[in-house]
Design an enzyme around this catalytic site. Structure first.
Site, PDB file in Angstrom:
ATOM      1  N   ASP A  54       0.851  -1.196   0.000  1.00 16.48           N
ATOM      2  CA  ASP A  54       0.000   0.000   0.000  1.00 16.48           C
ATOM      3  C   ASP A  54       0.879   1.236   0.000  1.00 16.48           C
ATOM      4  O   ASP A  54       1.646   1.467   0.944  1.00 16.48           O
ATOM      5  CB  ASP A  54      -0.904  -0.044   1.243  1.00 16.48           C
TER       6      ASP A  54
ATOM      7  N   ASP B 193      -4.033   3.941   2.751  1.00 11.93           N
ATOM      8  CA  ASP B 193      -5.476   3.725   2.927  1.00 11.93           C
ATOM      9  C   ASP B 193      -5.789   2.304   3.391  1.00 11.93           C
ATOM     10  O   ASP B 193      -6.954   1.932   3.531  1.00 11.93           O
ATOM     11  CB  ASP B 193      -6.246   4.053   1.645  1.00 11.93           C
TER      12      ASP B 193
ATOM     13  N   ASP C  99      -1.976  -1.295  -3.759  1.00 11.60           N
ATOM     14  CA  ASP C  99      -2.270  -0.565  -4.986  1.00 11.60           C
ATOM     15  C   ASP C  99      -1.155  -0.763  -6.007  1.00 11.60           C
ATOM     16  O   ASP C  99      -0.130  -1.390  -5.728  1.00 11.60           O
ATOM     17  CB  ASP C  99      -2.486   0.919  -4.693  1.00 11.60           C
TER      18      ASP C  99
ATOM     19  N   HIS D 195      -4.540 -17.327  -4.186  1.00 10.00           N
ATOM     20  CA  HIS D 195      -5.444 -16.475  -3.403  1.00 10.00           C
ATOM     21  C   HIS D 195      -6.680 -17.204  -2.909  1.00 10.00           C
ATOM     22  O   HIS D 195      -7.410 -16.680  -2.060  1.00 10.00           O
ATOM     23  CB  HIS D 195      -5.859 -15.268  -4.250  1.00 10.00           C
ATOM     24  N   ASP D 196      -6.945 -18.400  -3.434  1.00  5.43           N
ATOM     25  CA  ASP D 196      -8.114 -19.182  -3.026  1.00  5.43           C
ATOM     26  C   ASP D 196      -7.769 -20.360  -2.122  1.00  5.43           C
ATOM     27  O   ASP D 196      -8.675 -21.103  -1.723  1.00  5.43           O
ATOM     28  CB  ASP D 196      -8.840 -19.729  -4.261  1.00  5.43           C
TER      29      ASP D 196
END
Length: 581
Positions: A32, A36, A40, A350-351
């Site tokens: 990041d 926030d 990103d 990611h799963d």
């Protein structure tokens, strides 16, 4: 019992990805740059030198498109832009240029089984009603005959969603249901409509013209459904019917992928990478999908090996993994795609939960060593290895204490549905702690600071407390770290022909603790022997003839004695030896 891959050049000459290693970035959790709490594109740019030092060839970005983020970006509302959470198209262009400057390639996530319900295509399909121009872009059906629309059991069929509940949501305004295999906010596109397919192809060409190097295609084998959408079988204890026989590798899937290749990839001046995520795909189907002569896909993600520790209750019904089952599964895929096709190799993404917690030993004593073992076994198979962010650091599952710690829609929906039906909450949480996708989505662990160097703000999901032990800064400074071991393995992919072209022979397939195999490349005359002790106790093994005193190519613990017959492997020890055949 033997698994033999014939010595054959089964990939086309321009298949650069056969010698490559892919690194998956989950942008929300990687880095990041603006405090926030959400990763990103600029954060990725700032960490590219880390990835270049690791030595990977391809970066795969999970979705960064505009989205309501019901499923963390896999519900896309605009295919041709960047979500402001992640940056802008200009930021993406800078990222792509910086990736290419470092000699790497970038692959986008293509999610076209479904869109968000906030995509303009769907809002038009819904709001214009049954006679609208985009109604047939999605799959709409009336209630079951004789049933009152919107009442329980009136859904057009009995299929259950991947994210709990039925696969149908009723739209009161138009009086019909729409299909969604996942969240109700992820309506399925109607691939029977040629206009839909043309729109998808045009979008893909738009990204390729921008310079991306290919696509990872999310659940792409679900895009073709059986005509009529018949009911599925209701298995014992299930709340809904199993519709998977009617949408996994459906009747027109090969037609659709061949058309996509023809319309998007065939005449492109660059050789691009295409990999299809395919839950439920069989070896036989994968041979067809990845046969170069059929011009469909370069490789597929299959799920067989990550389902071996699941009980009859599904992914959250955790069972101990038997190593013999794992060897049989991976060996079968090595054999099946040996003459034709290509494997993708992965432990986690990611799963999936973290590999070192699932297949290794994440205790302090053996965490790093077992992570290196898993890397050794995976990268020495035939296929293209995929590294998921943090895997190269031995990042592990985190500590979830209550349902409030979770963020993933699949986990939250499962908890809600199971507890509503009287299942003990602690039993539900136990399954989630082991298997929730959130285990893979905790922030990347860069250093020992409060939020692991991921953000200066409040992270969208809590950082794993073990980042004070396991982090990139510490491992970069330690030449014996998991990071540097991955770096050496990746370098081997680029320099050792037997890893790309060699055949594969499983050894000791019935052994409950030893994973052993050979790779042999006839052209170079090189043969490799891989030995891995999947356990916390010493293991004495017999060797194939002629391997005594062979060269140690790589090992996860220092060798104290030459390879001998018999040979004792220490707990979670992995070693690779090389000889000229």
């Amino acid at each position: 019992m033997r698994f033999d891959v014939p010595e054959i050049e089964a990939t086309p000459a321009d298949a650069w990805w056969s010698e490559a290693v892919v690194y998956q970035i989950y942008p929300r959790s990687f880095a990041d740059s603006n405090a926030d709490g959400i990763g990103d594109l600029q954060g990725i740019i700032e960490r590219l030198d880390y990835l270049a030092q690791l030595g990977v060839d391809v970066l795969w970005l999970s979705p960064v498109y505009p989205s309501p983020h019901d499923d963390n970006g896999y519900d896309i509302s605009d295919y041709q832009d960047i979500d402001p959470l992640f940056g802008t198209l200009a930021d993406f262009d800078r990222l792509l240029a910086a990736v290419h400057e470092r000699g790497m390639k970038l692959v986008m996530d293509l999610v076209v089984n479904h869109t968000s319900d906030e995509h303009p295509w769907f809002t038009a399909s819904r709001d214009e009603g049954p006679q609208g121009s985009k109604r047939d872009w999605y799959i709409w059906r009336p209630a079951r005959e004789g049933m009152e629309p919107g009442t329980p059991g009136a859904e057009p069929n009995n299929w259950g969603s991947f994210f709990s509940g039925p696969t149908w949501t009723y739209d009161e305004k138009s009086g019909e249901y729409y299909l969604h295999l996942f969240s109700r906010k992820q309506p399925d596109l109607n691939w029977e409509n040629p206009t839909v397919r043309q729109a998808v192809h045009a979008m893909m060409r738009w990204w390729l013209d921008r310079g991306v190097d290919g696509f990872r295609m999310d659940v792409v084998n679900l895009i073709s459904k059986t005509p009529g959408l018949p009911d599925g079988i209701v298995h014992e204890g299930a709340l809904h019917g199993d519709g998977s026989p009617h949408y996994i590798c459906g009747p027109r899937i090969h037609e659709y992928l061949a058309e996509m290749h023809r319309e998007v990839f065939e005449d492109h001046p660059r050789r691009l990478l295409t990999v299809g995520e395919m839950p439920g795909v069989t070896v036989e189907e994968a041979k067809l999908f990845t046969d170069p002569s059929r011009r469909e896909l370069d490789m597929v993600f299959q799920f067989e090996h990550v389902g071996l520790d699941q009980g009859p209750g599904g992914k959250f019904d955790v069972r101990p993994l038997k190593l013999t089952d794992l060897k049989a599964s991976l060996g079968r895929w090595q054999t099946g795609l040996g003459e034709t096709g290509w494997n993708s190799l992965y432990w986690n993404n990611h799963d999936q939960p973290r590999a070192v917690s699932r297949f290794g030993d994440d205790s302090p004593a053996y965490r790093d060593r077992s992570a290196k073992l898993l890397a050794t076994v995976l990268h020495l198979h035939r296929g293209t290895p995929y590294v998921y962010q943090g895997e190269e650091l031995a990042m592990a599952n985190t500590r979830f204490t209550s349902i409030d710690d979770f963020r993933d829609i699949e986990s939250l929906n499962y908890h809600r549905e199971q507890t509503a039906h009287g299942v003990d909450e602690e039993q539900v949480l136990a399954g989630l702690r082991h298997r929730s996708r959130d285990n893979a989505r905790t922030p990347m662990q860069w250093d020992t600071s409060q939020h692991a160097g991921f953000t200066a703000g409040t992270p969208w999901i809590a950082v794993n407390p073990d980042h004070t032990r396991t982090n990139a800064k510490a491992q970069l400074a330690d030449p014996d770290s998991v990071f540097h071991y991955y770096r050496r393995l990746i370098a081997l992919r680029h320099t050792e022909p037997a890893l790309t072209h060699g055949d594969f022979q499983m050894l000791h397939p019935d052994h409950e603790q030893l994973y052993a195999f050979t790779r042999h490349d006839a052209a170079s005359g090189t043969e490799l022997l891989v030995l891995a002790n999947f356990g916390p106790a010493d293991l004495t093994v017999d060797l194939p003839d002629g391997w005594e005193h062979s060269e140690t190519l790589i090992a996860n613990v220092p060798a104290t004695t030459p390879l001998s017959a018999p040979h004792t492997l220490r707990p979670w020890e992995a070693r690779v030896h090389r000889r000229n055949a």
